[in-house]
Design a protein around this motif. Structure first.
Motif, PDB file in Angstrom:
ATOM      1  N   THR A 104       6.409   5.744  -4.032  1.00  0.00           N
ATOM      2  CA  THR A 104       4.992   6.094  -3.874  1.00  0.00           C
ATOM      3  C   THR A 104       4.439   6.610  -5.202  1.00  0.00           C
ATOM      4  OG1 THR A 104       5.628   8.284  -3.067  1.00  0.00           O
ATOM      5  CG2 THR A 104       5.142   6.634  -1.394  1.00  0.00           C
ATOM      6  N   VAL A 125      -6.668   0.500   5.896  1.00  0.00           N
ATOM      7  CA  VAL A 125      -5.617  -0.474   5.604  1.00  0.00           C
ATOM      8  C   VAL A 125      -5.758  -1.667   6.537  1.00  0.00           C
ATOM      9  CG1 VAL A 125      -3.134  -0.836   5.414  1.00  0.00           C
ATOM     10  CG2 VAL A 125      -4.095   1.409   4.848  1.00  0.00           C
ATOM     11  N   GLN A 156      -3.579   0.736  -2.989  1.00  0.00           N
ATOM     12  CA  GLN A 156      -2.998  -0.604  -2.991  1.00  0.00           C
ATOM     13  C   GLN A 156      -2.414  -0.849  -4.370  1.00  0.00           C
ATOM     14  OE1 GLN A 156      -5.707  -3.669  -1.656  1.00  0.00           O
ATOM     15  NE2 GLN A 156      -4.663  -5.232  -2.863  1.00  0.00           N
ATOM     16  N   VAL A 162       0.845  -1.194   0.000  1.00  0.00           N
ATOM     17  CA  VAL A 162       0.000   0.000   0.000  1.00  0.00           C
ATOM     18  C   VAL A 162       0.884   1.249   0.000  1.00  0.00           C
ATOM     19  CG1 VAL A 162      -1.637   1.320   1.420  1.00  0.00           C
ATOM     20  CG2 VAL A 162      -1.941  -1.153   1.149  1.00  0.00           C
ATOM     21  N   GLU A 163       0.521   2.208  -0.834  1.00  0.00           N
ATOM     22  CA  GLU A 163       1.247   3.481  -0.840  1.00  0.00           C
ATOM     23  C   GLU A 163       0.358   4.557  -0.250  1.00  0.00           C
ATOM     24  OE1 GLU A 163       2.605   4.489  -4.761  1.00  0.00           O
ATOM     25  OE2 GLU A 163       3.245   2.427  -5.167  1.00  0.00           O
ATOM     26  N   MET A 164       0.966   5.448   0.527  1.00  0.00           N
ATOM     27  CA  MET A 164       0.189   6.520   1.135  1.00  0.00           C
ATOM     28  C   MET A 164       0.951   7.825   0.947  1.00  0.00           C
ATOM     29  SD  MET A 164      -1.271   6.601   4.980  1.00  0.00           S
ATOM     30  CE  MET A 164      -2.296   7.932   5.591  1.00  0.00           C
ATOM     31  N   ILE A 169      -4.437   6.930  -0.517  1.00  0.00           N
ATOM     32  CA  ILE A 169      -3.926   5.612  -0.145  1.00  0.00           C
ATOM     33  C   ILE A 169      -4.266   4.682  -1.299  1.00  0.00           C
ATOM     34  CG2 ILE A 169      -3.854   3.819   1.632  1.00  0.00           C
ATOM     35  CD1 ILE A 169      -5.230   5.714   3.548  1.00  0.00           C
ATOM     36  N   HIS A 218       6.467  -0.706   7.543  1.00  0.00           N
ATOM     37  CA  HIS A 218       6.493   0.672   7.022  1.00  0.00           C
ATOM     38  C   HIS A 218       7.832   0.955   6.355  1.00  0.00           C
ATOM     39  CE1 HIS A 218       6.728   5.253   7.919  1.00  0.00           C
ATOM     40  NE2 HIS A 218       6.234   5.024   6.715  1.00  0.00           N
ATOM     41  N   VAL A 220      -1.453  -5.925   6.538  1.00  0.00           N
ATOM     42  CA  VAL A 220      -0.880  -5.403   5.294  1.00  0.00           C
ATOM     43  C   VAL A 220       0.603  -5.809   5.218  1.00  0.00           C
ATOM     44  CG1 VAL A 220      -0.284  -3.180   6.392  1.00  0.00           C
ATOM     45  CG2 VAL A 220      -0.642  -3.280   3.924  1.00  0.00           C
ATOM     46  N   ILE A 257       3.476  -0.626   4.059  1.00  0.00           N
ATOM     47  CA  ILE A 257       2.956   0.690   3.667  1.00  0.00           C
ATOM     48  C   ILE A 257       4.152   1.563   3.289  1.00  0.00           C
ATOM     49  CG2 ILE A 257       1.618   2.719   4.378  1.00  0.00           C
ATOM     50  CD1 ILE A 257       0.238   1.045   6.479  1.00  0.00           C
ATOM     51  N   THR A 270       5.609   5.257   2.335  1.00  0.00           N
ATOM     52  CA  THR A 270       5.315   6.693   2.426  1.00  0.00           C
ATOM     53  C   THR A 270       6.591   7.475   2.142  1.00  0.00           C
ATOM     54  OG1 THR A 270       5.956   7.026   4.740  1.00  0.00           O
ATOM     55  CG2 THR A 270       3.708   6.225   4.349  1.00  0.00           C
ATOM     56  N   ILE A 323      -5.264   5.359   8.218  1.00  0.00           N
ATOM     57  CA  ILE A 323      -4.632   4.032   8.089  1.00  0.00           C
ATOM     58  C   ILE A 323      -5.537   2.975   8.724  1.00  0.00           C
ATOM     59  CG2 ILE A 323      -2.643   2.601   8.742  1.00  0.00           C
ATOM     60  CD1 ILE A 323      -0.998   5.295   8.760  1.00  0.00           C
TER      61      ILE A 323
END
Ligand SMILES: [Zn+2]
Length: 298
Positions: free
Chosen positions: A232, A186, A160, A128-130, A158, A215, A190, A193, A195, A182
């Motif tokens: 990202t 999410v 996926q 997942v990108e945020m 956010i 993370h 997950v 992530i 970021t 989040i």
């Protein structure tokens, strides 16, 4: 479905209503008031009559179409135009294309948009990108912490990888607010992530119960954009589409309606590969609750 298909297939109010009936009540017509199925077609104008509670209704009653005097074919055309334009379409453009007043076009767009608001948003999983971005308004010079203070609105994205996108109009980019998004979007298990190095993220991850191994950070300040599988760019490409939409089609959108525009963008983006986008949008419109002009302009 192309514009020509819509013009040919739905050239009468009756044909539009037939499709809406199938989409609203796939298992047969049901009274919106008492939920009983003892209804009959009462008039030539395709009004239904409920024998149980003595209620007369049409397929558009208590839906996004409620009380609209606009021919259904124009509704269908506007829906197709909003579905098919990747960056969205302004009320002015709809006004010119359909030959309706600006007020009608504006209200029409908002109602279609309201139907696009997703009721169900499954949790994002996998990679997942945020990221956060700023839209609209003007910059007012740099503030503390390296983030410029501005009249701009904050959008949190956010996404996926290989999956869905979520967009939110946020008040702040504090760790508390980031943690809330989040937690709500999410999945707890997950894989990872991604970021940027914004200082709010590490604390947000802790608050959201994300382990530090889940993370990964890309250091944009050091001009590093891709480091192996850490980037990202996927969520950023959605942001760039959003920004082109805001600049090119909606012009200055008000903060008040930003969440609705984001919902439209998200809905279309997550369905961009689906061939039934138009029908699916109509299904949402005929099952979503009424949006009154009063509520919209309150
Ligand atoms: Zn009834």
């Amino acid at each position: 479905m192309t514009l020509v298909d819509v013009i040919n297939l739905f050239d009468t109010d009756e044909k539009c209503r037939e499709l809406l009936v199938r989409l609203r009540w796939p298992r047969g017509v049901e009274c919106p008031r008492c939920k009983m199925a003892v209804v009959e077609l009462a008039t030539a104008k395709q009004l239904f009559y409920c024998k149980e509670c003595d209620y007369q209704f049409s397929v558009t009653a208590s839906t996004i179409f409620n009380d609209s005097h606009l021919p259904l074919q124009k509704w269908f055309l506007a829906t197709l135009l909003l579905c098919e334009s990747r960056k969205g379409m302004s009320a002015n453009q709809i006004k010119r294309t359909l030959g309706v007043s600006y007020k009608t076009a504006w209200y029409l767009c908002h109602r279609i948009r309201a139907a696009m608001k997703e009721a169900e948003r499954p949790m994002l999983d996998g990679t997942v990108e945020m990221d956060e971005t700023f839209v609209g308004g003007k910059w007012r010079g740099a503030g503390s912490g390296g983030r410029a203070k501005s009249e701009k609105e904050i959008v949190i994205g956010i996404r996926q990888r290989g999956g869905d996108l979520r967009l939110f109009h946020a008040e702040h980019v504090t760790s508390g607010e980031l943690a809330k998004y989040i937690k709500e979007n999410v999945s707890a298990d997950v894989d990872v992530i991604m970021t940027d190095e914004w200082q709010g993220y590490p604390k947000a991850m802790i608050q959201a119960g994300v382990h530090k191994d889940q993370h990964k950070t890309i250091r944009h300040k050091e001009k590093i954009y891709v480091q192996g599988d850490i980037y990202t760019n996927t969520v950023e490409s959605a942001f760039s589409l959003l920004k082109r939409g805001i600049m090119g089609t909606w012009h200055k959108i008000s903060a008040k309606h930003l969440a609705a525009y984001l919902a439209e963008m998200e809905f279309r983006f997550n369905r961009r590969k689906r061939s039934d986008l138009f029908i699916d949008t109509l299904r949402h419109m005929v099952t979503a609750p009424v949006l009154t002009f009063e509520k919209l302009t309150a």
